[in-house]
Design a protein around this motif. Structure first.
Motif, PDB file in Angstrom:
ATOM      1  N   LYS A  15       0.823  -1.215   0.000  1.00 24.48           N
ATOM      2  CA  LYS A  15       0.000   0.000   0.000  1.00 24.48           C
ATOM      3  C   LYS A  15       0.848   1.252   0.000  1.00 24.48           C
ATOM      4  O   LYS A  15       0.462   2.280  -0.556  1.00 24.48           O
ATOM      5  CB  LYS A  15      -0.936  -0.018   1.214  1.00 24.48           C
ATOM      6  CG  LYS A  15      -2.027  -1.078   1.134  1.00 24.48           C
ATOM      7  CD  LYS A  15      -2.888  -1.086   2.383  1.00 24.48           C
ATOM      8  CE  LYS A  15      -3.942  -2.179   2.302  1.00 24.48           C
ATOM      9  NZ  LYS A  15      -4.752  -2.268   3.542  1.00 24.48           N
ATOM     10  N   ASN A  16       2.012   1.186   0.640  1.00 22.67           N
ATOM     11  CA  ASN A  16       2.904   2.334   0.688  1.00 22.67           C
ATOM     12  C   ASN A  16       3.804   2.439  -0.544  1.00 22.67           C
ATOM     13  O   ASN A  16       4.665   3.300  -0.618  1.00 22.67           O
ATOM     14  CB  ASN A  16       3.758   2.285   1.953  1.00 22.67           C
ATOM     15  CG  ASN A  16       2.999   2.750   3.180  1.00 22.67           C
ATOM     16  OD1 ASN A  16       2.837   3.946   3.400  1.00 22.67           O
ATOM     17  ND2 ASN A  16       2.504   1.814   3.971  1.00 22.67           N
ATOM     18  N   LYS A  17       3.607   1.527  -1.495  1.00 25.29           N
ATOM     19  CA  LYS A  17       4.277   1.583  -2.793  1.00 25.29           C
ATOM     20  C   LYS A  17       5.796   1.602  -2.677  1.00 25.29           C
ATOM     21  O   LYS A  17       6.479   2.395  -3.328  1.00 25.29           O
ATOM     22  CB  LYS A  17       3.793   2.789  -3.599  1.00 25.29           C
ATOM     23  CG  LYS A  17       2.307   2.791  -3.873  1.00 25.29           C
ATOM     24  CD  LYS A  17       1.906   4.007  -4.676  1.00 25.29           C
ATOM     25  CE  LYS A  17       0.397   4.064  -4.847  1.00 25.29           C
ATOM     26  NZ  LYS A  17      -0.027   5.285  -5.603  1.00 25.29           N
ATOM     27  N   VAL A  18       6.348   0.734  -1.821  1.00 25.71           N
ATOM     28  CA  VAL A  18       7.807   0.610  -1.788  1.00 25.71           C
ATOM     29  C   VAL A  18       8.266   0.082  -3.142  1.00 25.71           C
ATOM     30  O   VAL A  18       7.518  -0.598  -3.852  1.00 25.71           O
ATOM     31  CB  VAL A  18       8.274  -0.329  -0.662  1.00 25.71           C
ATOM     32  CG1 VAL A  18       7.946   0.252   0.703  1.00 25.71           C
ATOM     33  CG2 VAL A  18       7.676  -1.717  -0.823  1.00 25.71           C
ATOM     34  N   CYS A  19       9.497   0.385  -3.511  1.00 23.54           N
ATOM     35  CA  CYS A  19       9.983  -0.047  -4.823  1.00 23.54           C
ATOM     36  C   CYS A  19      10.436  -1.503  -4.809  1.00 23.54           C
ATOM     37  O   CYS A  19      10.626  -2.121  -5.860  1.00 23.54           O
ATOM     38  CB  CYS A  19      11.119   0.860  -5.300  1.00 23.54           C
ATOM     39  SG  CYS A  19      12.578   0.844  -4.240  1.00 23.54           S
ATOM     40  N   GLY A  20      10.600  -2.078  -3.630  1.00 23.55           N
ATOM     41  CA  GLY A  20      11.005  -3.463  -3.485  1.00 23.55           C
ATOM     42  C   GLY A  20      11.114  -3.795  -2.006  1.00 23.55           C
ATOM     43  O   GLY A  20      11.065  -2.899  -1.155  1.00 23.55           O
ATOM     44  N   ILE A  21      11.259  -5.089  -1.703  1.00 27.66           N
ATOM     45  CA  ILE A  21      11.301  -5.521  -0.305  1.00 27.66           C
ATOM     46  C   ILE A  21      12.473  -6.466  -0.078  1.00 27.66           C
ATOM     47  O   ILE A  21      12.699  -7.397  -0.860  1.00 27.66           O
ATOM     48  CB  ILE A  21       9.980  -6.196   0.104  1.00 27.66           C
ATOM     49  CG1 ILE A  21       8.830  -5.188   0.046  1.00 27.66           C
ATOM     50  CG2 ILE A  21      10.074  -6.804   1.504  1.00 27.66           C
ATOM     51  CD1 ILE A  21       7.461  -5.788   0.337  1.00 27.66           C
ATOM     52  N   ILE A  22      13.195  -6.236   1.013  1.00 29.05           N
ATOM     53  CA  ILE A  22      14.271  -7.110   1.474  1.00 29.05           C
ATOM     54  C   ILE A  22      13.782  -7.751   2.767  1.00 29.05           C
ATOM     55  O   ILE A  22      13.369  -7.055   3.690  1.00 29.05           O
ATOM     56  CB  ILE A  22      15.570  -6.310   1.718  1.00 29.05           C
ATOM     57  CG1 ILE A  22      16.034  -5.632   0.428  1.00 29.05           C
ATOM     58  CG2 ILE A  22      16.674  -7.215   2.272  1.00 29.05           C
ATOM     59  CD1 ILE A  22      17.211  -4.677   0.622  1.00 29.05           C
ATOM     60  N   VAL A  23      13.827  -9.087   2.850  1.00 24.01           N
ATOM     61  CA  VAL A  23      13.178  -9.746   3.984  1.00 24.01           C
ATOM     62  C   VAL A  23      13.939 -10.981   4.452  1.00 24.01           C
ATOM     63  O   VAL A  23      14.517 -11.709   3.656  1.00 24.01           O
ATOM     64  CB  VAL A  23      11.716 -10.130   3.609  1.00 24.01           C
ATOM     65  CG1 VAL A  23      11.693 -11.004   2.363  1.00 24.01           C
ATOM     66  CG2 VAL A  23      11.003 -10.844   4.752  1.00 24.01           C
ATOM     67  N   SER A  24      13.926 -11.193   5.755  1.00 26.75           N
ATOM     68  CA  SER A  24      14.332 -12.452   6.373  1.00 26.75           C
ATOM     69  C   SER A  24      13.088 -12.998   7.050  1.00 26.75           C
ATOM     70  O   SER A  24      12.512 -12.339   7.918  1.00 26.75           O
ATOM     71  CB  SER A  24      15.446 -12.225   7.398  1.00 26.75           C
ATOM     72  OG  SER A  24      15.845 -13.434   8.000  1.00 26.75           O
TER      73      SER A  24
END
Length: 343
Positions: free
Chosen positions: A121-130
């Motif tokens: 919803k916040n329109k991040v350009c991508g996600i880095i996740v553990s």
């Protein structure tokens, strides 16, 4: 193809033999996909009356007016390793004109799902996740991929997705550490590991097992425990030390667990490392403030974070192929201190 429901990007990907990410980028006219492929996918979509959903429309708009915010999901922040990874991500992102939006899953699948929805919803350009410890379903990650959001895993990867990831060499780091313990004369080495639903836990266990076999020692299941925090280590170690054939060494999945073992062993009157050796895995600041200082495997968290941010930005800017899962391994090293003997 079923005409009774609206066509999805997954349907298009399956029909054309490409990834969902490729379809998403082609429909958003991304230059990271060849012109010919973009046109063929767009034509197929038109011919089959494909109508994008609202989320996809928002994401296409964000590509025309790119967001410079990277979403980062961490399981917890009190752990030195995750905070050092965050430092690496922030440094690389900032140097390349991006900001980070950080959220903590608290090791909860439900919380992880909520965070992914909020970041969309916040329109991040991508996600880095553990991923969180109790994550065993991956629908939320699949939804991100289907929506065309670049996704990079670090440390704890999602085995169900062929996604880009950065990990340390957990297997070799553990194999080398346990081999070192054996070289110092240890023969009954206990293993405290993380839950086996995570790839990181499997890799470290396999390194432990193979080190024993490599040096002619047998695997004793009585010496293997699922234990990855200090509180549990302090709870279960007394019983381990009361075994008729007690451990003469411990390998712990992280430094916090190793320090919990150390406190119990010392309280019970054993001399470290003469009677019991202990090795951790992190090399955080606590490894140098315990007595004796902790032998541990250095994970180089800042480098992991830097590599993860580099991949994510490459995917966002189109310098890395969206159809190729970038897989990078950061090498570990054993830092020998006072909780182990010398060979």
């Amino acid at each position: 193809m079923n005409d009774k429901r609206q066509l999805t990007m997954k349907d298009i990907a399956r029909e054309l033999g490409v990834s969902v990410a490729t379809v998403s980028r082609a429909l958003s006219d991304s230059p990271s996909i060849s012109r010919e492929r973009r046109q063929s996918i767009q034509q197929f979509a038109r011919e089959h009356n494909y109508f994008p959903n609202v989320i996809a429309e928002q994401l296409r708009h964000s590509r025309r007016n790119p967001s410079r915010a990277i979403g980062v999901i961490v399981p917890e922040l009190v752990h030195y390793y995750f905070s050092s990874i965050l430092d690496g991500i922030e440094a690389e992102a900032s140097a390349r004109g991006y900001q980070i939006m950080v959220a903590k899953s608290n090791e909860s699948y439900d919380r992880e799902v909520q965070i992914c929805e909020a970041m969309l919803k916040n329109k991040v350009c991508g996600i880095i996740v553990s991923q969180a410890k109790d994550t065993e379903r991956y629908d939320h990650f699949e939804h991100l991929v289907a929506a065309g959001v670049p996704l990079v895993f670090y440390d704890r990867i999602c085995p169900a997705l062929n996604a880009s990831r950065v990990v340390v060499d957990d297997y070799m780091g553990t194999l080398n550490a346990v081999s070192y313990l054996i070289a110092t004369g240890c023969k009954r080495i206990a293993f405290y590991g993380a839950p086996m639903n995570m790839e990181i836990a499997k890799n470290r266990y396999n390194g432990y097992r193979d080190a024993l076999y490599k040096h002619g020692l047998s695997l004793d299941d009585a010496l293997v425990r699922i234990c990855d925090n200090r509180a549990d280590a302090e709870r279960i170690t007394p019983a381990m030390m009361r075994m008729e054939q007690r451990p003469d060494a411990f390998f712990a999945v992280n430094d916090e667990t190793a320090i919990g073992i150390l406190s119990v062993v010392k309280r019970l009157g054993y001399v470290v490392p003469d009677e019991v050796s202990i090795c951790g895995f992190t090399n955080g600041f606590r490894a140098t403030v315990c007595d004796p200082m902790l032998t541990t495997v250095e994970q180089r968290g800042a480098q992991v974070g830097k590599e993860a941010a580099d991949i994510l930005i490459g995917l966002v800017e189109g310098t890395l192929d969206a159809d190729h899962a970038e897989k990078r391994i950061v090498k570990t090293r054993l830092v020998v201190r006072g909780t182990t003997r010398h060979p």
